[in-house]
Design a protein around this motif. Structure first.
Motif: not given
Length: 105
Positions: A13-41
């Motif tokens: 629950x805390x993880x979802x809140x921290x990254x601003x995603x709705x509770x439930x499953x999410x995809x790698x691209x959705x997670x990557x969209x929350x990572x700073x562009x300079x840190x994605x690689x």
């Protein structure tokens, strides 16, 4: 946790809140969209290392928090493999280290 069969991630629950995603499953691209562009690689490289056979990986990166604020997190990934060596899942944790980074600046 990452399920290689479905390609989906789940968080606490805390993880979802921290990254601003709705509770439930999410995809790698959705997670990557929350990572700073300079840190994605870096994040992709560490994830791929665990997919490719490494037992674990840890690294720091920045995320865009649910409130729009940039946060620093320390991530640890761990591979869980079956008796045949096949990847069953990847567990992970992310610790907010923003205040530590600010105090070091």
């Amino acid at each position: 946790d990452y399920d290689p069969g479905s390609g989906l991630l789940r968080a606490t629950d805390g993880g979802y809140q921290g990254i601003g995603l709705s509770k439930g499953s999410f995809t790698i691209p959705e997670m990557l969209s929350r990572i700073h562009t300079d840190d994605r690689a870096l994040a992709i490289a560490r994830f791929r290392s665990v997919l490719g056979g490494a037992d674990c990986a840890s690294y720091d990166h920045r995320i865009l928090g649910a409130d729009g604020d940039e946060r620093h997190v320390h991530v640890t990934l761990r591979a869980h493999r079956g008796p045949d060596g096949a990847l069953q899942r990847i567990s992970g944790s992310a610790q907010d280290i923003t205040e530590l980074k600010r105090s070091q600046a």
